[in-house]
Design a protein around this motif. Structure first.
Motif, PDB file in Angstrom:
ATOM      1  N   SER A  10      12.182 -29.923   7.192  1.00  0.00           N
ATOM      2  CA  SER A  10      11.029 -29.082   7.522  1.00  0.00           C
ATOM      3  C   SER A  10      10.935 -28.787   9.017  1.00  0.00           C
ATOM      4  O   SER A  10      10.783 -27.627   9.426  1.00  0.00           O
ATOM      5  N   THR A  14      12.019 -25.338  10.962  1.00  0.00           N
ATOM      6  CA  THR A  14      10.933 -24.681  11.697  1.00  0.00           C
ATOM      7  C   THR A  14      11.329 -24.410  13.136  1.00  0.00           C
ATOM      8  O   THR A  14      11.105 -23.306  13.659  1.00  0.00           O
ATOM      9  N   TYR A  48      11.700 -27.275   1.589  1.00  0.00           N
ATOM     10  CA  TYR A  48      10.935 -27.872   2.683  1.00  0.00           C
ATOM     11  C   TYR A  48       9.835 -26.961   3.225  1.00  0.00           C
ATOM     12  O   TYR A  48       8.830 -27.455   3.744  1.00  0.00           O
ATOM     13  N   LEU A  49      10.024 -25.648   3.132  1.00  0.00           N
ATOM     14  CA  LEU A  49       9.025 -24.713   3.653  1.00  0.00           C
ATOM     15  C   LEU A  49       8.765 -23.602   2.636  1.00  0.00           C
ATOM     16  O   LEU A  49       9.023 -22.424   2.901  1.00  0.00           O
ATOM     17  N   ARG A 140       4.516 -27.305   9.138  1.00  0.00           N
ATOM     18  CA  ARG A 140       4.008 -26.240   8.278  1.00  0.00           C
ATOM     19  C   ARG A 140       3.201 -25.212   9.072  1.00  0.00           C
ATOM     20  O   ARG A 140       3.307 -24.003   8.845  1.00  0.00           O
TER      21      ARG A 140
END
Length: 334
Positions: A10, A14, A48-49, A140
């Motif tokens: 994640s 990102t 993960y996203l 997130r």
């Protein structure tokens, strides 16, 4: 700037997105072919996203040598305890002028080494070519391109500034620092304090208990940082109190979530299964406590968290232990 990101988790994905949005040529190394394929063809990382659209120029590969080929900057974001063996395999593919950025917030259990120290040892780079990124960066929220800031620390200020320019976007604001020790300690200890806050939450304790744990947790961080040579001012910034507040307060925090599971009576194994992603504070807590004992530093919150993880005390006993400590003057040396 040609950049390799060694992680398709994640936070690795990102930060790769941030770098791509900032105009860099970014390749992500993914262990699983299906994740690499999803990034390349559908511009997403559903594991993960989910729901996040990645930049079309962001590429992924399962071949670490291909990811590292020609990379000027290498970003590493894998579980702390697996860093050394992975670096042993990756190091032959690093260029001599490579700059390595650690996104990891942990301490090696076998040696007590910080992640930047493991990188310098295994890759053979000087400390001037190793940087760390730390701050209140819940993956997130950053992936959703919500406003965030962070600290890029390197003993060479020019390298930190170069990395700052490479990561600046309208939604992500990086600051620079030369205090690598302080930034890494802030990131590592806050995960342990978030476990304690999660425990308190799982027990049904209120906001007062959370505030106490965060404040006294910051004192523990500062005490250990002082003996290890950190700048005390670092702990009042983004890599200190900023990261601590985000990780201890947000339900998006995997360490707080893990602690909440423990507070509700789950075992470590059950909490691990429920959390799904690595909660670095679980293993790092033991390493930090050993490091504190080695330097004669008292870290009572960390000690209680370790007791719960090792099954020596229950979550309820942990709360009682923390509140039964002898009263002392409130100062960072207490």
């Amino acid at each position: 700037m040609r950049t390799a990101v060694l992680s398709a988790g994640s936070w690795g994905t990102t930060y790769a997105m941030v770098l791509a949005d900032a105009g860099n040529d970014v390749v992500v190394h993914a262990r699983r072919p299906e994740i690499a394929d999803a990034i390349n063809t559908r511009h997403e990382n559903p594991d993960y996203l989910p729901g996040i659209t990645l930049p079309t120029g962001l590429r992924a590969t399962t071949d670490p040598a291909a990811a590292l080929d020609g990379a000027e900057v290498v970003v590493v974001s894998i579980p702390a305890q697996s860093l050394r063996p992975n670096l042993a395999a990756w190091a032959p593919h690093f260029g001599g002028d490579t700059i390595v950025v650690s996104l990891m917030k942990g301490v090696e259990t076998t040696t007590g080494s910080r992640m930047s120290e493991v990188i310098t040892q295994e890759v053979g780079l000087s400390p001037e070519r190793v940087a760390v990124l730390s701050g209140p960066n819940l993956a997130r929220e950053v992936a959703a391109r919500q406003p965030a800031a962070s600290v890029i620390a390197c003993v060479d200020e020019k390298v930190a500034q170069q990395l700052q320019e490479a990561a600046a976007t309208p939604y992500f604001r990086p600051y620079t620092n030369t205090d690598v020790v302080g930034c890494e300690l802030g990131g590592a200890v806050k995960n342990v304090i978030a476990l304690a806050v999660g425990l308190a939450s799982g027990l049904g304790l209120g906001d007062n208990a959370t505030a106490v744990l965060m404040t006294r947790g910051l004192a523990e961080t500062a005490r250990l940082g002082q003996v290890l040579g950190a700048d005390p001012l670092t702990f009042s910034g983004l890599a200190g109190v900023g990261d601590l507040v985000a990780t201890c307060s947000s339900p998006l925090s995997r360490n707080r979530t893990f602690g909440t599971h423990l507070g509700k009576g789950l075992s470590v194994e059950e909490a691990t299964a429920q959390t799904r992603q690595t909660a670095e504070g679980v293993e790092t807590s033991t390493a930090l406590l050993a490091l504190a004992h080695r330097h004669g530093v008292e870290m009572p919150i960390t000690e209680v968290v370790v007791g719960v993880i090792e099954g020596k005390v229950t979550a309820r006993e942990a709360a009682d232990l923390l509140m039964s400590r002898a009263p002392k003057p409130e100062r960072y040396s207490s």
